[in-house]
Design a protein around this motif. Structure first.
Motif, PDB file in Angstrom:
ATOM      1  N   SER A 144     -10.371  -7.951  -9.292  1.00  0.00           N
ATOM      2  CA  SER A 144      -9.140  -8.484  -8.714  1.00  0.00           C
ATOM      3  C   SER A 144      -8.757  -7.687  -7.469  1.00  0.00           C
ATOM      4  O   SER A 144      -8.570  -6.465  -7.546  1.00  0.00           O
ATOM      5  N   PRO A 145      -8.591  -8.341  -6.324  1.00  0.00           N
ATOM      6  CA  PRO A 145      -8.189  -7.630  -5.098  1.00  0.00           C
ATOM      7  C   PRO A 145      -6.733  -7.171  -5.144  1.00  0.00           C
ATOM      8  O   PRO A 145      -6.299  -6.377  -4.311  1.00  0.00           O
ATOM      9  N   ASP A 146      -5.982  -7.678  -6.123  1.00  0.00           N
ATOM     10  CA  ASP A 146      -4.585  -7.267  -6.269  1.00  0.00           C
ATOM     11  C   ASP A 146      -4.443  -6.050  -7.201  1.00  0.00           C
ATOM     12  O   ASP A 146      -3.318  -5.572  -7.395  1.00  0.00           O
ATOM     13  N   SER A 147      -5.550  -5.584  -7.721  1.00  0.00           N
ATOM     14  CA  SER A 147      -5.547  -4.379  -8.552  1.00  0.00           C
ATOM     15  C   SER A 147      -6.095  -3.238  -7.697  1.00  0.00           C
ATOM     16  O   SER A 147      -7.238  -3.287  -7.238  1.00  0.00           O
ATOM     17  N   PHE A 148      -5.302  -2.182  -7.505  1.00  0.00           N
ATOM     18  CA  PHE A 148      -5.650  -1.145  -6.538  1.00  0.00           C
ATOM     19  C   PHE A 148      -6.195   0.147  -7.182  1.00  0.00           C
ATOM     20  O   PHE A 148      -6.600   1.057  -6.453  1.00  0.00           O
ATOM     21  N   LEU A 149      -6.214   0.236  -8.485  1.00  0.00           N
ATOM     22  CA  LEU A 149      -6.632   1.466  -9.152  1.00  0.00           C
ATOM     23  C   LEU A 149      -8.101   1.775  -8.878  1.00  0.00           C
ATOM     24  O   LEU A 149      -8.979   0.942  -9.104  1.00  0.00           O
ATOM     25  N   GLY A 150      -8.360   2.953  -8.342  1.00  0.00           N
ATOM     26  CA  GLY A 150      -9.731   3.371  -8.069  1.00  0.00           C
ATOM     27  C   GLY A 150     -10.333   2.717  -6.841  1.00  0.00           C
ATOM     28  O   GLY A 150     -11.547   2.797  -6.630  1.00  0.00           O
ATOM     29  N   LYS A 151      -9.498   2.120  -5.982  1.00  0.00           N
ATOM     30  CA  LYS A 151     -10.001   1.401  -4.818  1.00  0.00           C
ATOM     31  C   LYS A 151      -9.356   1.936  -3.536  1.00  0.00           C
ATOM     32  O   LYS A 151      -8.336   2.616  -3.571  1.00  0.00           O
ATOM     33  N   LEU A 152     -10.002   1.610  -2.407  1.00  0.00           N
ATOM     34  CA  LEU A 152      -9.479   1.958  -1.088  1.00  0.00           C
ATOM     35  C   LEU A 152      -8.676   0.768  -0.583  1.00  0.00           C
ATOM     36  O   LEU A 152      -9.201  -0.342  -0.462  1.00  0.00           O
ATOM     37  N   VAL A 153      -7.387   1.005  -0.285  1.00  0.00           N
ATOM     38  CA  VAL A 153      -6.470  -0.097   0.031  1.00  0.00           C
ATOM     39  C   VAL A 153      -5.732   0.201   1.337  1.00  0.00           C
ATOM     40  O   VAL A 153      -5.299   1.335   1.579  1.00  0.00           O
ATOM     41  N   VAL A 154      -5.612  -0.857   2.169  1.00  0.00           N
ATOM     42  CA  VAL A 154      -4.839  -0.761   3.407  1.00  0.00           C
ATOM     43  C   VAL A 154      -3.721  -1.797   3.339  1.00  0.00           C
ATOM     44  O   VAL A 154      -3.965  -2.963   3.017  1.00  0.00           O
ATOM     45  N   MET A 155      -2.490  -1.376   3.644  1.00  0.00           N
ATOM     46  CA  MET A 155      -1.351  -2.300   3.604  1.00  0.00           C
ATOM     47  C   MET A 155      -0.236  -1.767   4.498  1.00  0.00           C
ATOM     48  O   MET A 155      -0.250  -0.591   4.901  1.00  0.00           O
ATOM     49  N   LEU A 156       0.701  -2.605   4.833  1.00  0.00           N
ATOM     50  CA  LEU A 156       1.902  -2.152   5.524  1.00  0.00           C
ATOM     51  C   LEU A 156       2.839  -1.493   4.512  1.00  0.00           C
ATOM     52  O   LEU A 156       2.848  -1.846   3.330  1.00  0.00           O
ATOM     53  N   GLN A 157       3.625  -0.537   5.016  1.00  0.00           N
ATOM     54  CA  GLN A 157       4.604   0.082   4.135  1.00  0.00           C
ATOM     55  C   GLN A 157       5.620  -0.960   3.671  1.00  0.00           C
ATOM     56  O   GLN A 157       5.907  -1.925   4.381  1.00  0.00           O
ATOM     57  N   SER A 158       6.116  -0.778   2.447  1.00  0.00           N
ATOM     58  CA  SER A 158       7.071  -1.729   1.877  1.00  0.00           C
ATOM     59  C   SER A 158       8.241  -1.957   2.837  1.00  0.00           C
ATOM     60  O   SER A 158       8.723  -1.035   3.506  1.00  0.00           O
ATOM     61  N   ALA A 159       8.692  -3.189   2.875  1.00  0.00           N
ATOM     62  CA  ALA A 159       9.837  -3.534   3.726  1.00  0.00           C
ATOM     63  C   ALA A 159      11.109  -2.847   3.256  1.00  0.00           C
ATOM     64  O   ALA A 159      12.086  -2.762   4.011  1.00  0.00           O
ATOM     65  N   ASP A 160      11.110  -2.330   2.021  1.00  0.00           N
ATOM     66  CA  ASP A 160      12.283  -1.634   1.485  1.00  0.00           C
ATOM     67  C   ASP A 160      12.319  -0.155   1.880  1.00  0.00           C
ATOM     68  O   ASP A 160      13.308   0.529   1.602  1.00  0.00           O
ATOM     69  N   ALA A 161      11.237   0.337   2.502  1.00  0.00           N
ATOM     70  CA  ALA A 161      11.194   1.747   2.923  1.00  0.00           C
ATOM     71  C   ALA A 161      11.266   1.827   4.437  1.00  0.00           C
ATOM     72  O   ALA A 161      10.801   0.943   5.153  1.00  0.00           O
ATOM     73  N   THR A 162      11.843   2.896   4.936  1.00  0.00           N
ATOM     74  CA  THR A 162      11.970   3.068   6.383  1.00  0.00           C
ATOM     75  C   THR A 162      11.001   4.099   6.941  1.00  0.00           C
ATOM     76  O   THR A 162      10.666   4.061   8.124  1.00  0.00           O
ATOM     77  N   ALA A 163      10.536   5.025   6.081  1.00  0.00           N
ATOM     78  CA  ALA A 163       9.615   6.082   6.514  1.00  0.00           C
ATOM     79  C   ALA A 163       9.015   6.735   5.271  1.00  0.00           C
ATOM     80  O   ALA A 163       9.554   6.604   4.166  1.00  0.00           O
ATOM     81  N   PRO A 164       7.909   7.439   5.428  1.00  0.00           N
ATOM     82  CA  PRO A 164       7.322   8.150   4.284  1.00  0.00           C
ATOM     83  C   PRO A 164       8.197   9.333   3.875  1.00  0.00           C
ATOM     84  O   PRO A 164       9.034   9.792   4.675  1.00  0.00           O
ATOM     85  N   PRO A 165       8.055   9.847   2.665  1.00  0.00           N
ATOM     86  CA  PRO A 165       8.840  11.012   2.237  1.00  0.00           C
ATOM     87  C   PRO A 165       8.652  12.191   3.177  1.00  0.00           C
ATOM     88  O   PRO A 165       7.529  12.517   3.587  1.00  0.00           O
ATOM     89  N   ALA A 166       9.735  12.838   3.522  1.00  0.00           N
ATOM     90  CA  ALA A 166       9.690  13.937   4.492  1.00  0.00           C
ATOM     91  C   ALA A 166       8.977  15.167   3.943  1.00  0.00           C
ATOM     92  O   ALA A 166       8.489  15.996   4.716  1.00  0.00           O
ATOM     93  N   ASN A 167       8.936  15.308   2.605  1.00  0.00           N
ATOM     94  CA  ASN A 167       8.325  16.510   2.030  1.00  0.00           C
ATOM     95  C   ASN A 167       6.811  16.406   1.880  1.00  0.00           C
ATOM     96  O   ASN A 167       6.169  17.325   1.379  1.00  0.00           O
TER      97      ASN A 167
END
Length: 232
Positions: A144-167
């Motif tokens: 399944s291409p919608d299952s990401f466990l153990g795979k290399l995945v490229v996607m846009l960051q969620s529309a609900d997030a504005t930036a990656p965690p600063a830490n």
């Protein structure tokens, strides 16, 4: 004076009842003999009593020590006998070695949504949608291409997030801002592309890549017009 009186009384008590009176000297001598005999008898009785008491005390003492005889104390085991002496050379647990899978140039038709310049050697594209590009190891049972466990995945960051965690750790991609983190068996690199969008690359640690190698793969990613950010 009291001793003299006692001697006389002993002497008189031991005189046979005769009609002839005894002299004072004879009475005194007789009293001394009787006193000496009495003392000897008392000493003898004391010795017998002590012997009896000792005879009783010895068995008691032996009976008190009997459990120790019936339960011998085990000899202390020698540490060197049960635990072989370690050699002078230190030993170190060795972690299983992970061989990094090489990046090779992409060949073939580019999937929709995202364009990539690099590919893990031997891995295959399982699927691509406007939301994610999924690359998996050969023979992966999860198709399944919608299952990401153990795979290399490229996607846009969620529309609900504005930036990656600063830490998260800093990791540049093509000279632009990026953040790197490892969560369990997954590496995550979130970076900004030329268009200002944040792109997320997830990679399993079994690839054996460090953050720089993951950044190399991410540097070859292009976001096409059809790409869309998910939510959540």
């Amino acid at each position: 004076m009291t001793d003299m009186k006692d001697l006389l009384e002993l002497a008189l008590s031991d005189i046979p009842r005769t009609s002839e009176p005894a002299s004072s000297a004879e009475d005194l001598a007789r009293g001394r003999r009787l006193l000496r005999r009495r003392r000897q008898r008392i000493a003898g009785l004391a010795g017998v009593t002590a012997a009896v008491l000792c005879g009783i005390a010895v068995p008691l003492s032996l009976s008190g020590s009997a459990p120790a005889a019936s339960h011998p104390v085990a000899a202390a085991s020698s540490p060197t006998a049960n635990h072989p002496k370690a050699s002078g050379k230190p030993t170190h647990a060795t972690a299983p070695e992970t061989h990094a899978i090489k990046l090779v140039a992409w060949k073939g038709t580019q999937p929709p949504g995202y364009r990539v310049a690099w590919m893990p050697k031997g891995w295959v594209v399982q699927g691509s949608t406007p939301f994610a590009l999924t690359i998996a190891p050969p023979g992966d049972k999860d198709k399944s291409p919608d299952s990401f466990l153990g795979k290399l995945v490229v996607m846009l960051q969620s529309a609900d997030a504005t930036a990656p965690p600063a830490n998260w750790a800093d990791q540049l991609v093509n000279g632009r801002e990026g953040k790197f983190d490892v969560q369990g068996d997954t590496q995550i690199l979130t970076f900004k592309v030329a268009g200002g969008q944040w792109v997320v690359v997830q990679a399993p640690v079994v690839l054996g890549w460090d953050s720089a190698e993951l950044a190399k793969f991410a540097g070859g990613v292009q976001v096409l017009a059809a790409a869309q950010a998910g939510r959540g």
